[in-house]
Motif scaffolding. Structure first.
Motif, PDB file in Angstrom:
ATOM      1  N   VAL A  87      -4.549  -7.361   1.616  1.00 56.64           N
ATOM      2  CA  VAL A  87      -6.010  -7.421   1.682  1.00 56.64           C
ATOM      3  C   VAL A  87      -6.595  -6.030   1.899  1.00 56.64           C
ATOM      4  O   VAL A  87      -7.621  -5.669   1.302  1.00 56.64           O
ATOM      5  CB  VAL A  87      -6.462  -8.386   2.798  1.00 56.64           C
ATOM      6  N   LEU A  88      -5.947  -5.220   2.734  1.00 53.70           N
ATOM      7  CA  LEU A  88      -6.434  -3.866   2.985  1.00 53.70           C
ATOM      8  C   LEU A  88      -6.396  -3.034   1.704  1.00 53.70           C
ATOM      9  O   LEU A  88      -7.295  -2.218   1.456  1.00 53.70           O
ATOM     10  CB  LEU A  88      -5.599  -3.204   4.080  1.00 53.70           C
ATOM     11  N   TYR A  89      -5.362  -3.212   0.885  1.00 54.90           N
ATOM     12  CA  TYR A  89      -5.253  -2.515  -0.399  1.00 54.90           C
ATOM     13  C   TYR A  89      -6.357  -2.964  -1.350  1.00 54.90           C
ATOM     14  O   TYR A  89      -6.976  -2.149  -2.054  1.00 54.90           O
ATOM     15  CB  TYR A  89      -3.874  -2.785  -1.008  1.00 54.90           C
ATOM     16  N   LEU A  90      -6.634  -4.248  -1.365  1.00 51.30           N
ATOM     17  CA  LEU A  90      -7.646  -4.778  -2.278  1.00 51.30           C
ATOM     18  C   LEU A  90      -9.044  -4.261  -1.943  1.00 51.30           C
ATOM     19  O   LEU A  90      -9.848  -3.986  -2.846  1.00 51.30           O
ATOM     20  CB  LEU A  90      -7.638  -6.303  -2.240  1.00 51.30           C
ATOM     21  N   VAL A  91      -9.363  -4.115  -0.643  1.00 49.34           N
ATOM     22  CA  VAL A  91     -10.720  -3.714  -0.248  1.00 49.34           C
ATOM     23  C   VAL A  91     -10.867  -2.199  -0.098  1.00 49.34           C
ATOM     24  O   VAL A  91     -11.980  -1.703   0.072  1.00 49.34           O
ATOM     25  CB  VAL A  91     -11.152  -4.411   1.064  1.00 49.34           C
ATOM     26  N   ALA A  92      -9.746  -1.459  -0.139  1.00 45.33           N
ATOM     27  CA  ALA A  92      -9.825  -0.003  -0.017  1.00 45.33           C
ATOM     28  C   ALA A  92     -10.583   0.594  -1.197  1.00 45.33           C
ATOM     29  O   ALA A  92     -10.513   0.082  -2.321  1.00 45.33           O
ATOM     30  CB  ALA A  92      -8.424   0.602   0.075  1.00 45.33           C
ATOM     31  N   GLN A  93     -11.316   1.680  -0.957  1.00 46.52           N
ATOM     32  CA  GLN A  93     -12.075   2.323  -2.022  1.00 46.52           C
ATOM     33  C   GLN A  93     -11.154   2.751  -3.162  1.00 46.52           C
ATOM     34  O   GLN A  93     -10.014   3.157  -2.935  1.00 46.52           O
ATOM     35  CB  GLN A  93     -12.834   3.528  -1.464  1.00 46.52           C
ATOM     36  N   SER A  94     -11.669   2.664  -4.365  1.00 44.74           N
ATOM     37  CA  SER A  94     -10.852   2.956  -5.559  1.00 44.74           C
ATOM     38  C   SER A  94     -10.713   4.448  -5.827  1.00 44.74           C
ATOM     39  O   SER A  94     -10.064   4.842  -6.802  1.00 44.74           O
ATOM     40  CB  SER A  94     -11.450   2.260  -6.785  1.00 44.74           C
ATOM     41  N   THR A  95     -11.329   5.270  -4.989  1.00 44.73           N
ATOM     42  CA  THR A  95     -11.173   6.722  -5.090  1.00 44.73           C
ATOM     43  C   THR A  95     -10.685   7.266  -3.759  1.00 44.73           C
ATOM     44  O   THR A  95     -10.830   6.622  -2.724  1.00 44.73           O
ATOM     45  CB  THR A  95     -12.511   7.391  -5.457  1.00 44.73           C
ATOM     46  N   GLY A  96     -10.084   8.435  -3.778  1.00 46.91           N
ATOM     47  CA  GLY A  96      -9.604   9.042  -2.542  1.00 46.91           C
ATOM     48  C   GLY A  96      -8.103   9.236  -2.558  1.00 46.91           C
ATOM     49  O   GLY A  96      -7.420   8.956  -3.557  1.00 46.91           O
ATOM     50  N   ASP A  97      -7.573   9.710  -1.429  1.00 47.32           N
ATOM     51  CA  ASP A  97      -6.142  10.008  -1.335  1.00 47.32           C
ATOM     52  C   ASP A  97      -5.265   8.773  -1.409  1.00 47.32           C
ATOM     53  O   ASP A  97      -4.156   8.809  -1.916  1.00 47.32           O
ATOM     54  CB  ASP A  97      -5.860  10.767  -0.028  1.00 47.32           C
ATOM     55  N   ASN A  98      -5.726   7.665  -0.842  1.00 46.25           N
ATOM     56  CA  ASN A  98      -4.947   6.427  -0.847  1.00 46.25           C
ATOM     57  C   ASN A  98      -5.819   5.320  -1.425  1.00 46.25           C
ATOM     58  O   ASN A  98      -6.265   4.424  -0.723  1.00 46.25           O
ATOM     59  CB  ASN A  98      -4.473   6.078   0.563  1.00 46.25           C
ATOM     60  N   ALA A  99      -6.060   5.409  -2.725  1.00 47.27           N
ATOM     61  CA  ALA A  99      -7.015   4.523  -3.382  1.00 47.27           C
ATOM     62  C   ALA A  99      -6.489   3.100  -3.479  1.00 47.27           C
ATOM     63  O   ALA A  99      -5.297   2.867  -3.695  1.00 47.27           O
ATOM     64  CB  ALA A  99      -7.337   5.055  -4.782  1.00 47.27           C
ATOM     65  N   GLY A 100      -7.417   2.168  -3.319  1.00 51.25           N
ATOM     66  CA  GLY A 100      -7.111   0.761  -3.522  1.00 51.25           C
ATOM     67  C   GLY A 100      -7.824   0.262  -4.762  1.00 51.25           C
ATOM     68  O   GLY A 100      -8.083   1.030  -5.688  1.00 51.25           O
ATOM     69  N   LEU A 101      -8.186  -1.013  -4.758  1.00 47.29           N
ATOM     70  CA  LEU A 101      -8.846  -1.591  -5.919  1.00 47.29           C
ATOM     71  C   LEU A 101     -10.354  -1.662  -5.772  1.00 47.29           C
ATOM     72  O   LEU A 101     -11.064  -1.960  -6.730  1.00 47.29           O
ATOM     73  CB  LEU A 101      -8.279  -2.989  -6.204  1.00 47.29           C
ATOM     74  N   GLY A 102     -10.867  -1.441  -4.543  1.00 51.99           N
ATOM     75  CA  GLY A 102     -12.311  -1.408  -4.345  1.00 51.99           C
ATOM     76  C   GLY A 102     -12.990  -2.758  -4.441  1.00 51.99           C
ATOM     77  O   GLY A 102     -14.179  -2.840  -4.762  1.00 51.99           O
ATOM     78  N   TRP A 103     -12.285  -3.828  -4.164  1.00 50.58           N
ATOM     79  CA  TRP A 103     -12.876  -5.157  -4.219  1.00 50.58           C
ATOM     80  C   TRP A 103     -13.754  -5.399  -3.004  1.00 50.58           C
ATOM     81  O   TRP A 103     -13.618  -4.744  -1.969  1.00 50.58           O
ATOM     82  CB  TRP A 103     -11.786  -6.222  -4.281  1.00 50.58           C
ATOM     83  N   THR A 104     -14.637  -6.404  -3.106  1.00 51.07           N
ATOM     84  CA  THR A 104     -15.400  -6.836  -1.939  1.00 51.07           C
ATOM     85  C   THR A 104     -14.505  -7.674  -1.027  1.00 51.07           C
ATOM     86  O   THR A 104     -13.447  -8.163  -1.449  1.00 51.07           O
ATOM     87  CB  THR A 104     -16.615  -7.682  -2.358  1.00 51.07           C
ATOM     88  N   ASN A 105     -14.945  -7.846   0.218  1.00 47.15           N
ATOM     89  CA  ASN A 105     -14.171  -8.674   1.152  1.00 47.15           C
ATOM     90  C   ASN A 105     -13.996 -10.088   0.609  1.00 47.15           C
ATOM     91  O   ASN A 105     -12.917 -10.678   0.707  1.00 47.15           O
ATOM     92  CB  ASN A 105     -14.866  -8.728   2.510  1.00 47.15           C
ATOM     93  N   GLY A 106     -15.056 -10.644   0.036  1.00 46.72           N
ATOM     94  CA  GLY A 106     -14.985 -12.003  -0.500  1.00 46.72           C
ATOM     95  C   GLY A 106     -13.989 -12.125  -1.630  1.00 46.72           C
ATOM     96  O   GLY A 106     -13.214 -13.088  -1.702  1.00 46.72           O
TER      97      GLY A 106
ATOM     98  N   ALA B 114     -11.404 -10.160  -2.191  1.00 47.48           N
ATOM     99  CA  ALA B 114     -10.057  -9.955  -1.660  1.00 47.48           C
ATOM    100  C   ALA B 114      -9.542 -11.207  -0.961  1.00 47.48           C
ATOM    101  O   ALA B 114      -8.384 -11.606  -1.138  1.00 47.48           O
ATOM    102  CB  ALA B 114     -10.051  -8.775  -0.690  1.00 47.48           C
ATOM    103  N   LEU B 115     -10.405 -11.845  -0.170  1.00 42.40           N
ATOM    104  CA  LEU B 115      -9.988 -13.051   0.552  1.00 42.40           C
ATOM    105  C   LEU B 115      -9.753 -14.212  -0.408  1.00 42.40           C
ATOM    106  O   LEU B 115      -8.906 -15.071  -0.152  1.00 42.40           O
ATOM    107  CB  LEU B 115     -11.043 -13.418   1.599  1.00 42.40           C
ATOM    108  N   ALA B 116     -10.496 -14.240  -1.523  1.00 44.96           N
ATOM    109  CA  ALA B 116     -10.274 -15.292  -2.519  1.00 44.96           C
ATOM    110  C   ALA B 116      -8.890 -15.148  -3.143  1.00 44.96           C
ATOM    111  O   ALA B 116      -8.141 -16.131  -3.263  1.00 44.96           O
ATOM    112  CB  ALA B 116     -11.353 -15.226  -3.594  1.00 44.96           C
ATOM    113  N   LEU B 117      -8.521 -13.918  -3.543  1.00 45.67           N
ATOM    114  CA  LEU B 117      -7.184 -13.706  -4.107  1.00 45.67           C
ATOM    115  C   LEU B 117      -6.108 -13.986  -3.066  1.00 45.67           C
ATOM    116  O   LEU B 117      -5.081 -14.605  -3.372  1.00 45.67           O
ATOM    117  CB  LEU B 117      -7.038 -12.278  -4.624  1.00 45.67           C
ATOM    118  N   TYR B 118      -6.362 -13.547  -1.838  1.00 48.52           N
ATOM    119  CA  TYR B 118      -5.403 -13.783  -0.757  1.00 48.52           C
ATOM    120  C   TYR B 118      -5.155 -15.284  -0.586  1.00 48.52           C
ATOM    121  O   TYR B 118      -4.008 -15.722  -0.430  1.00 48.52           O
ATOM    122  CB  TYR B 118      -5.938 -13.182   0.538  1.00 48.52           C
TER     123      TYR B 118
END
Length: 465
Positions: free
Chosen positions: A42-61, A63-67
């Motif tokens: 979930v932390l990976y899904l909601v992490a910003q899609s830019t930066g040193d450790n980029a995620g997917l930039g999803w919303t909390n909702g 991310a929780l739906a996929l989870y």
């Protein structure tokens, strides 16, 4: 008829079959890989899609739906996994193939591509479906009918699960958050590979369990596979399905840990400790740590009650477990209230909530595994274990839906509602407990099972040869 055929003598370690510890370490590494990935998913899904450790930039909702979908499918896959074992492969081979799929799935997640992300999740779902119900059924198969060590064996096995979960939340969580999400996913795959190697090395201690009964030469086993279910077996199946309602409610609440409570720890909890910020994923390790320290104590408490002649049936333990776990959410209610009034909540609310959740889990989860091996008909042993894990999956999906609802209703309302519902539902089932237990026809009575074991010996004198 009891679920499992009486087993021949097996080499023992610390008073239990050596095979238990082979399965212990296999499951430990499997849970290391699963919970390690879950701690950062979930932390990976909601992490910003830019930066040193980029995620997917999803919303909390989102991310929780996929989870919710992912964790549901992981366990629902246990139904076909159990069916395949019962009909074609046996439990032992199914665990092996499941382990291979899991190594492949976690390894693919280490690739930084969206196609790899979804492919990896798919392989993990299939792998857990093959491994999870069958390795748990094999634990029950290590013990003969009436063996009072069975519940303790499941508790030892359950501690193994949580040793893996504890280590993974700390190690994989740290690597994922600090060094890179995909390094964390890859580390989970390495853990599963270790478990698979250990399982292959220890299969020599599992010769008497997990075999495909369709190819068995044992007369009693063949008869059990061919004949239709008796009235007693049907009644026991009914009780199992009703007890699965407790399982859905329990995991629907408990699995807020990986979703809503995980995000709450990250975004709304003051995690500063002596000038250092505790990683949000580390709170996932609290549950496993408490199980490691409290597992034998809780099992000992119930064993002591049984020796004293006090109520300690499997269904009673499960009801108590649900109520205790639900009570733990009142601490999260307090945390949400503190956040609304001061802008941050203290870490100790999460610690207290996880403590109560853990005690509740120890009363319901290992007990339910043992309960199934006592009540399920032998021809459907793995399938019924698969159904149990599928109910766990539906609970996980419910957890995701509740987490999504928190965006509109707020954490205070969700946490309080979960607490109240779990306590009330547990008390309601308690009202019907005696009626339900009468349908088990003495399956939990050690003396009853010993008598059945003696019947098997009379029917087949070579059963122990």
């Amino acid at each position: 008829m009891s679920t499992l055929i009486k087993q021949p003598y097996q080499k023992e370690l610390f008073g239990h079959p050596v095979g238990l510890f082979v399965l212990f370490f296999t499951e430990m590494w499997e849970r290391f890989s699963y919970y390690g990935m879950r701690a950062i998913l979930v932390l990976y899904l909601v992490a910003q899609s830019t930066g040193d450790n980029a995620g997917l930039g999803w919303t909390n909702g989102e991310a929780l739906a996929l989870y919710g979908w992912y964790t549901m499918l992981v366990y629902v896959a246990s139904i076909p996994g159990g069916w395949i074992a019962d009909k074609f492969l046996g439990q032992k081979k199914s665990v092996l193939y499941g382990g291979i799929l899991l190594v492949a799935g976690h390894s693919i997640l280490a690739v930084e591509q969206l196609w790899a992300f979804y492919s990896g999740l798919g392989l993990i779902i299939a792998g857990v479906g093959m491994l999870k119900p069958n390795i748990s059924t094999m634990v029950g198969g290590l013990y003969k009918q009436g063996d009072i060590r069975r519940d303790k064996g499941f508790t030892i096995f359950y501690i193994g699960i949580n040793v893996g979960a504890f280590l993974s939340s700390l190690i994989v969580g740290y690597v994922g958050e600090v060094h890179g999400w995909h390094y964390g996913f890859g580390l989970a795959g390495i853990g599963m590979a270790a478990g698979l190697i250990q399982y292959l090395a220890g299969m020599k201690y599992l010769t008497q369990v997990g075999n495909f009964l369709g190819a068995s030469e044992n007369k009693v086993e063949k008869e059990a596979m061919d004949k239709p279910l008796t009235k007693i077996e049907k009644d026991r199946v009914i009780v199992l399905f009703i007890s699965f309602l407790l399982v859905i409610v329990f995991w629907g609440a408990f699995e807020q840990a990986g979703g809503l409570m995980n995000i709450y720890a990250s975004e709304k909890t003051n995690r500063m400790l002596m000038g250092w910020e505790v990683p949000a994923s580390w709170f996932q390790s609290l549950n496993a740590m408490f199980i490691i320290f409290l597992g034998t104590s809780v099992a000992g408490y119930w064993a002591s009650r049984k020796l004293k002649g006090k109520l300690s049936t499997g269904l009673f333990k499960m009801i108590v477990g649900l109520i205790i776990m639900g009570t733990g959410f009142f601490f999260m209610t307090a945390a949400a209230g503190q956040y609304e009034s001061s802008g941050a909540s203290a870490m100790y609310w999460l610690v207290l909530a996880y403590l109560f959740h853990t005690i509740g889990e120890l009363c319901i989860s290992p007990v339910a595994l043992s309960y199934i091996t006592k009540l399920a008909p032998i021809k459907y042993a793995s399938l019924m274990m698969g159904v149990y894990f599928a109910m766990t999956g539906f609970g996980n999906k419910l957890a995701g839906l509740l987490g999504e609802a928190s965006e509109k209703l707020g954490e205070f309302t969700i946490f309080t509602g979960i607490a109240v519902f779990c306590v009330v539902f547990g008390l309601l089932v308690m009202v019907f407990r005696k009626k339900l237990e009468s349908l088990t026809h003495g399956a939990e009575d050690d003396e009853h099972e010993m008598l059945e074991a003696e019947k098997y010996e009379l029917a087949d004198p070579d059963i122990n040869n």
